[in-house]
Design a protein around this motif. Structure first.
Motif, PDB file in Angstrom:
ATOM      1  N   ALA A  96       0.818  -1.214   0.000  1.00 45.40           N
ATOM      2  CA  ALA A  96       0.000   0.000   0.000  1.00 45.40           C
ATOM      3  C   ALA A  96       0.851   1.262   0.000  1.00 45.40           C
ATOM      4  N   GLY A  97       2.105   1.141  -0.441  1.00 42.60           N
ATOM      5  CA  GLY A  97       2.958   2.319  -0.555  1.00 42.60           C
ATOM      6  C   GLY A  97       2.562   3.149  -1.767  1.00 42.60           C
ATOM      7  N   LEU A 135       1.483  -2.405  -5.789  1.00 40.36           N
ATOM      8  CA  LEU A 135       0.295  -2.278  -4.940  1.00 40.36           C
ATOM      9  C   LEU A 135       0.281  -0.901  -4.283  1.00 40.36           C
ATOM     10  N   PRO A 136       0.022   0.167  -5.064  1.00 42.42           N
ATOM     11  CA  PRO A 136       0.093   1.517  -4.505  1.00 42.42           C
ATOM     12  C   PRO A 136      -1.079   1.900  -3.629  1.00 42.42           C
ATOM     13  N   ASN A 137      -2.186   1.178  -3.727  1.00 40.97           N
ATOM     14  CA  ASN A 137      -3.369   1.517  -2.954  1.00 40.97           C
ATOM     15  C   ASN A 137      -3.426   0.662  -1.688  1.00 40.97           C
ATOM     16  N   GLY A 168      -7.571  -3.476   2.449  1.00 36.50           N
ATOM     17  CA  GLY A 168      -8.237  -2.418   3.192  1.00 36.50           C
ATOM     18  C   GLY A 168      -7.369  -1.662   4.169  1.00 36.50           C
ATOM     19  N   GLN A 169      -6.074  -1.940   4.203  1.00 36.03           N
ATOM     20  CA  GLN A 169      -5.181  -1.306   5.174  1.00 36.03           C
ATOM     21  C   GLN A 169      -4.074  -0.542   4.459  1.00 36.03           C
ATOM     22  N   GLY A 170      -3.586   0.517   5.111  1.00 40.01           N
ATOM     23  CA  GLY A 170      -2.477   1.293   4.599  1.00 40.01           C
ATOM     24  C   GLY A 170      -1.143   0.682   4.964  1.00 40.01           C
TER      25      GLY A 170
END
Length: 515
Positions: free
Chosen positions: A205-206, A212-214, A218-220
């Protein structure tokens, strides 16, 4: 084997699946649901993936195995009264203590392997049925499972040498499968990781990560630091596979990705100051090494802030008053050993080492790693994540099991560079000095053998983190032909295989050293 897997999964579920700071991890594993309903939705892959991580944490945590395997044998700890710990320290691994029998049983790792193989084989069904499960997410998940399976094999090979190689979930109930040569096991592990490493993100989520930029499930990114296998933790595992085999050119290549790509990986060094409270495991400091999950962990297995489990925290073995109500710890580092590990602690004109030193004005000892040094039994306080306020007879701990971190990888790379270029390697010296300067101590003195200095620094920096025995083996393979003859060639560096495993598989034989 299926009963064993279900047992481990039940443990993981009861414990909350290892990190309460991430709600995504608190999911019941779909392995307990009927197989027909286990692979339909995105939630099923999440549950199975987190269950796999939970199984690995359980394998390392049970009976505090991670430290008993890696820290005691030939290490710096002394047991106060426990005979089973004394047996490990003295190398009597075939003594008939329940703890030793449990530690000799490798089936806990095959629960991890079976879980990973099941995920690899079945997660594609979810990809076909649930449009929310993107291709990048699926590939990253499968890559994690493949690396975790490889990591389990590497971990086992360091402990037992030759182990059975199982690569499909259908083999999970093997009864009479022979052990595979360690070289084949490690080659399999290395190949598996290399095949999938480019499917792993550098940061989950980076915002700048191309894969996987998002959000991820469901978690950052803050929810996943240190917990999930990234491209860089995979490189760290590869580096250790290479170093264990003496393949130092490969080790250099793998560690370079970790050491030289910090801006991309967002890995941070472990903070330490000579004065003040900021230290590796101070629970009052955010982002310290051992509490929860954070960017200082390259690969770790975290516990939730309110989890209280029967084993899996070094503090259970090492802490005593004033941190908890125990009068003496189960094991400790003697004063003679402490002063031997930190020989410069009292030398005039040499900067004090915050890991163990003495203030030049007050003459008081620093108590960051060792408390009560002037008493009869010093308390090893480097890891001291005590989270309940009353410190009663049942204290709660929440330190993570940290496999590797940046300083460990820098010193491993220094070791590799020494073995490639010899004692004149300026980059090896630079890496050693980088770690030393971070701790505020003097740079490397060239009058000391460089390899000795690198391993001495690993001993100081990593004490209590489960590395000592493996470091000794690698060091002695380079420096001690007698050790190679008497221990390496006879398989004395490995643990015996448990009696229960041998009884159920007639195609296995005991490690020759323990016959």
């Amino acid at each position: 084997m299926n009963k064993k897997i279900v047992s481990y999964l039940l443990i993981c579920i009861l414990l909350g699946t290892f990190s309460s700071c991430n709600k995504a991890l608190d999911v019941q594993s779909s392995r307990l649901a009927p197989e027909a309903n286990s692979w339909k939705r995105l939630e099923d892959t999440r549950a199975s993936l987190m269950g796999m991580y939970g199984l690995m944490r359980a394998a390392l945590a049970e009976d505090n195995a991670h430290w008993l395997w890696g820290e005691l044998r030939g290490g710096d700890f002394t047991s106060t009264s426990r005979s089973d710990l004394k047996a490990i320290i003295n190398g009597n691994l075939n003594y008939n203590y329940p703890t030793l029998q449990t530690l000799s049983d490798w089936r806990r790792f095959y629960a991890v392997i079976n879980s990973a193989s099941t995920f690899i084989e079945h997660s594609g069904t979810v990809r076909a049925n649930d449009q929310r499960y993107t291709e990048a997410n699926w590939k990253a998940d499968v890559a994690q499972a493949r690396v975790m399976r490889a990591f389990a094999y590497f971990y086992m090979s360091r402990i037992w040498g030759n182990v059975p190689l199982i690569t499909t979930s259908e083999e999970g109930e093997f009864v009479a499968k022979p052990a595979t040569d360690q070289t084949i096991i490690l080659n399999f592990a290395e190949t598996e990781i290399l095949k999938c490493i480019n499917d792993l993100p550098g940061v989950y989520a980076g915002s700048n990560d191309p894969l996987l930029p998002n959000t991820y499930y469901g978690q950052g990114p803050g929810s996943w630091y240190g917990i999930l296998i990234t491209k860089y933790s995979a490189y760290a595992i590869l580096a250790h596979i290479a170093a264990w085999q003496g393949h130092y050119i490969d080790c250099d290549a793998y560690t370079s990705h970790v050491v030289n790509e910090l801006s991309t990986s967002q890995i941070q060094p472990s903070a330490m100051r000579v004065t003040g409270s900021n230290y590796l495991s101070d629970p009052t400091q955010s982002g310290n090494l051992f509490t929860g999950n954070n960017q200082r962990q390259i690969l770790a297995f975290a516990f939730g802030a309110t989890e209280n489990v029967g084993s899996g925290h070094l503090e259970e073995l090492t802490l005593a008053a004033p941190f908890v109500s125990k009068s003496v710890p189960d094991m400790y580092v003697s004063k003679d050993s402490i002063t031997s590990i930190f020989p410069d602690w009292a030398q005039p004109g040499i900067a004090p080492d915050p890991r163990f030193g003495r203030d030049s004005v007050s003459k008081l000892y620093y108590e960051k790693c060792f408390t009560n040094f002037t008493g009869e039994i010093p308390v090893f306080s480097k890891v001291k994540c005590v989270i309940n306020s009353n410190k009663g007879t049942l204290p709660m701990f929440n330190s993570a099991i940290v496999f590797t971190r940046l300083e460990e990888i820098k010193l491993l790379r220094a070791e590799a560079l020494y073995n490639i270029w010899g004692p004149a390697s300026p980059e090896a010296v630079a890496l050693l000095n980088d770690v030393r300067s971070q701790r505020g101590v003097a740079v490397y003195d060239s009058r000391t053998d460089l390899l000795d200095a690198i391993f001495a620094e690993r001993r100081k920096e990593l004490i209590g983190e489960g590395w000592r025995w493996y470091d000794l083996v690698r060091y002695k393979k380079i420096k001690d032909p007698t050790f190679v003859k008497n221990m390496v060639n006879t398989k004395g560096i490995y643990w015996p295989v448990s009696v229960s495993v041998l009884a159920t598989n007639p195609k296995l034989s005991q490690n020759s050293y323990w016959n």
